[in-house]
Design an enzyme around this catalytic site. Structure first.
Site, short mmCIF file in Angstrom:
data_model
loop_
_atom_site.label_atom_id
_atom_site.label_comp_id
_atom_site.label_asym_id
_atom_site.label_seq_id
_atom_site.Cartn_x
_atom_site.Cartn_y
_atom_site.Cartn_z
N LYS A 93 8.63 -2.28 8.11
CA LYS A 93 9.08 -0.14 7.89
C LYS A 93 10.10 -0.48 6.58
O LYS A 93 10.96 -0.71 6.52
CB LYS A 93 9.11 -0.23 9.23
CG LYS A 93 9.22 1.42 9.57
CD LYS A 93 9.04 1.85 10.38
CE LYS A 93 9.09 3.66 10.87
NZ LYS A 93 9.79 3.94 12.20
N ARG B 278 10.09 -5.31 16.32
CA ARG B 278 9.18 -4.16 16.54
C ARG B 278 7.10 -5.82 16.70
O ARG B 278 7.51 -6.65 16.26
CB ARG B 278 8.73 -3.37 15.11
CG ARG B 278 9.34 -2.67 15.92
CD ARG B 278 9.04 -1.41 13.96
NE ARG B 278 9.92 -0.92 13.74
CZ ARG B 278 11.35 -1.32 12.38
NH1 ARG B 278 11.53 -2.04 12.09
NH2 ARG B 278 11.93 0.24 12.19
#
Length: 454
Positions: A303, A278
């Protein structure tokens, strides 16, 4: 400890010199702007809102608004420098941002340049976070969920929007919760807003049940979320040829003032596609996260609060080693805690926003995304492409993808295999490979079944 204002203007001269501007003309312009500001400060003896207003009043007499705004940005950065060196208590712009809950600094400077700065600032004032009659309940619920280990960032944003709506409509104080939510739902008619309202209603119901466990559990309404899913934009799957074109363009990215940037973008793109990282994970990588001997990189606290170690192929690792060597020759810090993707300005590392801007600009230059607007392929589609192309490679190598999906879920930092399945977009190539696998393995079983019939 430096003292400012100083009669010899040495602080300004040293500050401008340390900026490292390319031309003497630019240095002269900066010194003139800051000297004019110091002159006003020396008359007022303190640096506060009135000082800024007086300086802006003099600027607007001789300069166009756009030029004055540029001069204000120069002064703003200088004040932040002085605050960072503890020469002044704080940048007065930061104080005004806190007092008026204003996001952008430029809007404050524009307000101060008007004929009635106080009224202009008052018009910019944002409601106090969680200042409504339900604010305390929402704030306590968010704190409770974060103490339980949830990030609760998106949910906090939903609650803050609803809180601002309640502050703007004090007549809702005596109304039932259903009426408040209906008023918020009527603000916009989009599918995304309806889905947000549905999720917010679930959050508020959970907060109320924490205060009173005797309340009935709310039954969610799936329709708003189904409508959002029905209109969800289909991911764009980049072909290997698309990725090669972007990599070639990255090496020739125009950046005369930052020679390392083309190689930086090239390496960012490699990790985004080959490792499925990401943009926030790319930005948070440190130099010490790269293990050259083991050919791995460590992605920390991403995350779901997960840290994972990702193996990289030899070809990707060779490119990463080449970037690290170029980074060292460019003067990048060798501290293991320094940002892997280093630059010479500001915090010396690219922010997630800067990573996204550079890679999206590369998409536009490659002709994969329109020159303007949010339409077309997205940066996050590189993760989708990584999953689809990896499964294609497994099919072509004779590997059953179903057996490898748990490993892929771990590599992608997903909680379970179901999150990874969202990334599997059925392309024509993938469908062809799956059909061929069925023909080889499944068709003989059908033939045997038909032969066994009486």
């Amino acid at each position: 400890m430096i003292a400012w204002p100083d009669s010899e203007r040495r602080v300004i001269a040293d500050y401008v010199r340390d900026l490292g501007m390319r031309t003497e003309l630019a240095c002269t312009v900066y010194r003139q702007i800051l000297n004019s500001f110091q002159t006003v400060v020396e008359r007022h003896t303190i640096i506060d809102q009135s000082t800024l207003e007086a300086w802006l009043s003099e600027r607007t007499r001789y300069w166009a608004p756009s030029t004055t705004e540029h001069h204000a940005r120069v002064v703003d950065r200088f004040l932040s420098y002085l605050a960072g060196e503890a020469v002044i208590a704080a940048n007065p712009i930061d104080i005004l941002r806190t007092d008026y809950q204003i996001r952008t600094r430029c809007s404050i400077w524009r307000a101060l340049a008007t004929t009635d700065p106080d009224a202009a600032l008052a018009a910019l004032r944002r409601p106090k976070p969680f200042g409504s009659f339900l604010g305390a309940m929402m704030r306590d619920h968010i704190a409770l969920m974060r103490n339980r280990g949830y990030r609760y960032t998106t949910q906090t944003t939903w609650c803050l929007r609803f809180d601002r709506h309640l502050q703007a409509h004090p007549d809702l104080v005596s109304q039932p919760m259903e009426v408040m939510l209906e008023s918020w739902r009527a603000v916009r008619s989009t599918h995304n807003h309806a889905a947000e309202c549905e999720r917010l209603e679930g959050i508020l119901a959970k907060a109320l049940r924490h205060k009173d466990p005797a309340l009935k559990t709310r039954r969610p309404n799936p329709k708003p979320l189904q409508e959002v899913a029905r209109h969800w934009r289909r991911p764009h799957i980049y072909s290997p040829a698309d990725v090669r074109r972007m990599l070639n363009l990255a090496r020739s990215y125009p950046s005369p003032r930052a020679p390392l940037r083309p190689l930086t973008i090239y390496t960012m793109l490699l990790l985004a596609y080959c490792a499925g990282l990401r943009r926030s994970e790319i930005a948070r990588l440190n130099l010490g996260d790269v293990e050259l001997g083991a050919c791995t990189i460590t992605i920390r606290e991403t995350k779901f609060f997960k840290t994972r170690i990702l193996p990289l192929s030899e070809s990707v690792m060779a490119e990463l080693v080449a970037y690290i060597d170029a980074r060292r020759r460019a003067g990048g810090s060798q501290d293991p805690e320094s940002g892997l993707f280093w630059h010479a300005q500001g915090s010396h590392r690219y922010t997630p926003t800067a990573v996204a801007w550079l890679l999206v600009d590369l998409l536009r230059r490659a002709g994969l995304k329109p020159r303007r607007g949010k339409i077309g392929p997205r940066l996050h589609d590189l993760r989708h492409s990584m999953v689809v192309n990896r499964i294609l490679e497994w099919y072509r190598a004779g590997i059953n993808p179903q057996d490898r999906l748990p490993f892929l879920a771990t590599y992608m930092c997903h909680r379970d295999i179901h999150s990874t399945l969202v990334y599997i977009t059925v392309t024509q190539d993938l469908l062809q490979e799956a059909s061929e696998r069925f023909r080889v393995l499944g068709a003989p079983c059908l033939t045997l079944t038909q032969e066994g019939r009486p």
